[in-house]
Design a protein around this motif. Structure first.
Motif, mmCIF file in Angstrom:
data_model
loop_
_atom_site.group_PDB
_atom_site.id
_atom_site.type_symbol
_atom_site.label_atom_id
_atom_site.label_comp_id
_atom_site.label_asym_id
_atom_site.label_seq_id
_atom_site.Cartn_x
_atom_site.Cartn_y
_atom_site.Cartn_z
ATOM 1 N N MET A 125 9.089 11.822 -9.910
ATOM 2 C CA MET A 125 9.836 13.075 -9.876
ATOM 3 C C MET A 125 10.737 13.222 -11.100
ATOM 4 O O MET A 125 10.908 14.322 -11.646
ATOM 5 N N ALA A 126 11.282 12.098 -11.582
ATOM 6 C CA ALA A 126 12.178 12.120 -12.741
ATOM 7 C C ALA A 126 11.433 12.123 -14.068
ATOM 8 O O ALA A 126 12.058 12.126 -15.132
ATOM 9 N N GLY A 127 10.094 12.087 -14.015
ATOM 10 C CA GLY A 127 9.289 12.167 -15.230
ATOM 11 C C GLY A 127 9.215 10.883 -16.027
ATOM 12 O O GLY A 127 8.999 10.914 -17.243
ATOM 13 N N LEU A 128 9.356 9.739 -15.352
ATOM 14 C CA LEU A 128 9.323 8.455 -16.049
ATOM 15 C C LEU A 128 8.218 7.584 -15.457
ATOM 16 O O LEU A 128 8.320 7.147 -14.316
ATOM 17 N N PRO A 129 7.156 7.301 -16.204
ATOM 18 C CA PRO A 129 6.078 6.456 -15.677
ATOM 19 C C PRO A 129 6.529 5.010 -15.525
ATOM 20 O O PRO A 129 7.316 4.495 -16.324
ATOM 21 N N ALA A 130 6.027 4.347 -14.507
ATOM 22 C CA ALA A 130 6.395 2.955 -14.258
ATOM 23 C C ALA A 130 5.302 2.283 -13.432
ATOM 24 O O ALA A 130 4.577 2.932 -12.677
ATOM 25 N N ARG A 131 5.194 0.986 -13.621
ATOM 26 C CA ARG A 131 4.372 0.130 -12.747
ATOM 27 C C ARG A 131 5.338 -0.609 -11.834
ATOM 28 O O ARG A 131 6.090 -1.475 -12.286
ATOM 29 N N VAL A 132 5.327 -0.253 -10.556
ATOM 30 C CA VAL A 132 6.298 -0.810 -9.624
ATOM 31 C C VAL A 132 5.598 -1.842 -8.741
ATOM 32 O O VAL A 132 4.636 -1.529 -8.036
ATOM 33 N N HIS A 133 6.099 -3.060 -8.782
ATOM 34 C CA HIS A 133 5.479 -4.187 -8.091
ATOM 35 C C HIS A 133 6.248 -4.518 -6.821
ATOM 36 O O HIS A 133 7.433 -4.868 -6.878
ATOM 37 N N ALA A 134 5.598 -4.413 -5.662
ATOM 38 C CA ALA A 134 6.168 -4.915 -4.409
ATOM 39 C C ALA A 134 5.759 -6.379 -4.280
ATOM 40 O O ALA A 134 4.569 -6.705 -4.263
ATOM 41 N N CYS A 135 6.745 -7.276 -4.195
ATOM 42 C CA CYS A 135 6.478 -8.721 -4.211
ATOM 43 C C CYS A 135 6.594 -9.382 -2.840
ATOM 44 O O CYS A 135 6.297 -10.567 -2.709
ATOM 45 N N PHE A 136 7.082 -8.663 -1.841
ATOM 46 C CA PHE A 136 7.085 -9.078 -0.435
ATOM 47 C C PHE A 136 8.159 -10.105 -0.060
ATOM 48 O O PHE A 136 8.350 -10.367 1.121
ATOM 49 N N ALA A 166 9.471 -0.363 -3.052
ATOM 50 C CA ALA A 166 8.678 -0.101 -4.256
ATOM 51 C C ALA A 166 8.107 1.315 -4.250
ATOM 52 O O ALA A 166 8.091 1.994 -5.288
ATOM 53 N N ARG A 167 7.647 1.768 -3.098
ATOM 54 C CA ARG A 167 7.098 3.125 -3.031
ATOM 55 C C ARG A 167 8.179 4.167 -3.301
ATOM 56 O O ARG A 167 7.934 5.161 -3.996
ATOM 57 N N SER A 168 9.382 3.941 -2.792
ATOM 58 C CA SER A 168 10.491 4.868 -3.038
ATOM 59 C C SER A 168 10.832 4.927 -4.524
ATOM 60 O O SER A 168 11.100 6.008 -5.069
ATOM 61 N N ILE A 169 10.826 3.791 -5.185
ATOM 62 C CA ILE A 169 11.091 3.740 -6.629
ATOM 63 C C ILE A 169 10.032 4.534 -7.381
ATOM 64 O O ILE A 169 10.333 5.353 -8.255
ATOM 65 N N SER A 170 8.764 4.288 -7.045
ATOM 66 C CA SER A 170 7.667 4.949 -7.742
ATOM 67 C C SER A 170 7.741 6.464 -7.592
ATOM 68 O O SER A 170 7.616 7.210 -8.574
ATOM 69 N N GLU A 171 7.970 6.944 -6.374
ATOM 70 C CA GLU A 171 8.022 8.388 -6.148
ATOM 71 C C GLU A 171 9.247 9.016 -6.817
ATOM 72 O O GLU A 171 9.170 10.130 -7.346
ATOM 73 N N ALA A 213 0.078 2.866 -12.874
ATOM 74 C CA ALA A 213 -0.816 2.141 -13.776
ATOM 75 C C ALA A 213 -0.253 1.957 -15.179
ATOM 76 O O ALA A 213 -0.833 1.242 -15.982
ATOM 77 N N ARG A 214 0.878 2.591 -15.475
ATOM 78 C CA ARG A 214 1.425 2.465 -16.833
ATOM 79 C C ARG A 214 2.936 2.648 -16.783
ATOM 80 O O ARG A 214 3.494 3.080 -15.780
ATOM 81 N N GLY A 215 3.563 2.272 -17.893
ATOM 82 C CA GLY A 215 5.007 2.410 -17.984
ATOM 83 C C GLY A 215 5.708 1.077 -17.829
ATOM 84 O O GLY A 215 5.081 0.010 -17.778
ATOM 85 N N ILE A 216 7.030 1.111 -17.742
ATOM 86 C CA ILE A 216 7.814 -0.103 -17.619
ATOM 87 C C ILE A 216 7.519 -0.808 -16.297
ATOM 88 O O ILE A 216 7.257 -0.167 -15.280
ATOM 89 N N ASP A 217 7.530 -2.144 -16.325
ATOM 90 C CA ASP A 217 7.337 -2.921 -15.105
ATOM 91 C C ASP A 217 8.654 -3.006 -14.338
ATOM 92 O O ASP A 217 9.685 -3.405 -14.896
ATOM 93 N N ILE A 218 8.596 -2.612 -13.079
ATOM 94 C CA ILE A 218 9.763 -2.680 -12.201
ATOM 95 C C ILE A 218 9.385 -3.522 -10.991
ATOM 96 O O ILE A 218 8.353 -3.295 -10.365
ATOM 97 N N TRP A 219 10.247 -4.485 -10.666
ATOM 98 C CA TRP A 219 9.953 -5.455 -9.607
ATOM 99 C C TRP A 219 10.883 -5.231 -8.426
ATOM 100 O O TRP A 219 12.098 -5.094 -8.590
ATOM 101 N N ALA A 220 10.302 -5.194 -7.223
ATOM 102 C CA ALA A 220 11.079 -4.991 -6.002
ATOM 103 C C ALA A 220 10.522 -5.895 -4.908
ATOM 104 O O ALA A 220 9.420 -6.438 -5.036
ATOM 105 N N GLU A 221 11.279 -6.041 -3.837
ATOM 106 C CA GLU A 221 10.829 -6.915 -2.750
ATOM 107 C C GLU A 221 9.785 -6.241 -1.868
ATOM 108 O O GLU A 221 8.654 -6.697 -1.758
ATOM 109 N N GLY A 222 10.150 -5.164 -1.188
ATOM 110 C CA GLY A 222 9.311 -4.622 -0.133
ATOM 111 C C GLY A 222 8.457 -3.443 -0.537
ATOM 112 O O GLY A 222 8.701 -2.776 -1.547
ATOM 113 N N TYR A 223 7.455 -3.177 0.303
ATOM 114 C CA TYR A 223 6.548 -2.055 0.085
ATOM 115 C C TYR A 223 7.293 -0.732 0.075
ATOM 116 O O TYR A 223 7.112 0.099 -0.822
ATOM 117 N N ALA A 224 8.150 -0.501 1.090
ATOM 118 C CA ALA A 224 8.860 0.778 1.175
ATOM 119 C C ALA A 224 9.812 0.956 -0.001
ATOM 120 O O ALA A 224 9.951 2.055 -0.542
#
Length: 282
Positions: free
Chosen positions: A196-207, A187-192, A174-185
């Motif tokens: 773990m690395a302590g950096l908030p982000a909004r990760v967008h899966a664009c399909f 984007a979820r890997s980026i977010s997790e 819900a907060r942090g830098i916007d990161i754009w990726a293609e697939g659900y998996a």
């Protein structure tokens, strides 16, 4: 350029050209689904690749015409375009309603696709028939449910018939830098990893790569390292800084599974600290 060549330039795969009606066909980027459509009426036509095009593109033959004939052709083309747009709007509304029913009837449980991508937890799973279970990924446009991506046990993916995919996304965080990726998996890997690395982000899966290129306006892109360069070209098209997994053929989910959550997260965090503005270096 004839109509068949015009359609091919836009990625449509047409095996047998039909006249006088809209026809759904595969595309070069989605050869196993009917992600494109065309209308051909002899002297004019339209094509649309829904992964890449916000609206249909028109074609007309180069036969000489009088001004009056040219105006009559324009009127016929406008009528066909309007009919198509009205039909697409009805289909999109129907798909949105169907998505609401699917999401509301889906249940949280384990799914083979999630397991293959490195997760043993639950996701939204829908049973369209006995013995068939599909992972449901809701797709939203400006916060409103537009449709779903449905993924079977072997990873085959499809959208609901008629749904809007341009501008659709699934967002992690819900907060942090916007990161754009293609697939659900991916984007979820980026977010997790970044959690773990302590950096908030909004990760967008664009399909899709095309939708990512259209949507990514701020932040950074994490591209797929495709042998075809599709992911890299889409990332370059955004004009944003982009991260590319080091091994050809990998997306970030592959890198995450190979390195582990902590190592993948720290690697991406270090890249962000060097390449993304507003990321604190500490």
């Amino acid at each position: 350029m004839n109509f068949a060549d015009f359609a091919a330039v836009h990625g449509l795969i047409i095996k047998s050209l039909e006249v006088g009606r809209w026809v759904r066909v595969p595309t070069t980027d989605h050869p196993r689904s009917r992600n494109g459509a065309y209308f051909f009426n002899g002297d004019y036509g339209y094509v649309q690749n829904w992964a890449e095009m916000m609206a249909c593109e028109s074609w007309r033959d180069d036969k000489p015409r009088t001004p009056r004939d040219t105006e009559l052709l324009r009127m016929r083309m406008d009528a066909s375009r309007k009919q198509h747009e009205q039909g697409r709007a009805r289909d999109a509304l129907d798909a949105s309603k169907r998505a609401q029913k699917i999401v509301s009837s889906a249940i949280p449980e384990q799914h083979a696709y999630l397991d293959s991508k490195g997760w043993s937890d639950t996701g939204l799973v829908w049973y369209p028939s006995e013995g068939a279970n599909l992972l449901v990924v809701p797709m939203r446009i400006a916060g409103s449910l537009a449709g779903c991506q449905l993924i079977d046990r072997t990873g085959n993916k499809k959208f609901l018939k008629g749904q809007r995919t341009n501008g659709a996304e699934y967002v992690f965080g819900a907060r942090g830098i916007d990161i754009w990726a293609e697939g659900y998996a991916t984007a979820r890997s980026i977010s997790e990893s970044l959690t773990m690395a302590g950096l908030p982000a909004r990760v967008h899966a664009c399909f899709s790569a095309g939708n990512l290129q259209r949507m990514a306006k701020t932040g950074v892109v994490v591209a797929d390292n495709d042998a075809s360069l599709t992911g890299q070209k889409a990332a370059q098209g955004t004009g944003l800084p982009y991260y590319l997994p080091e091994i050809e053929g990998e997306d970030f989910n592959d890198e995450w599974r190979r390195l582990g959550t902590f190592a993948a997260g720290m690697k991406l965090r270090q890249w962000l600290q060097k390449n993304a503005p507003r990321i604190r270096r500490d």
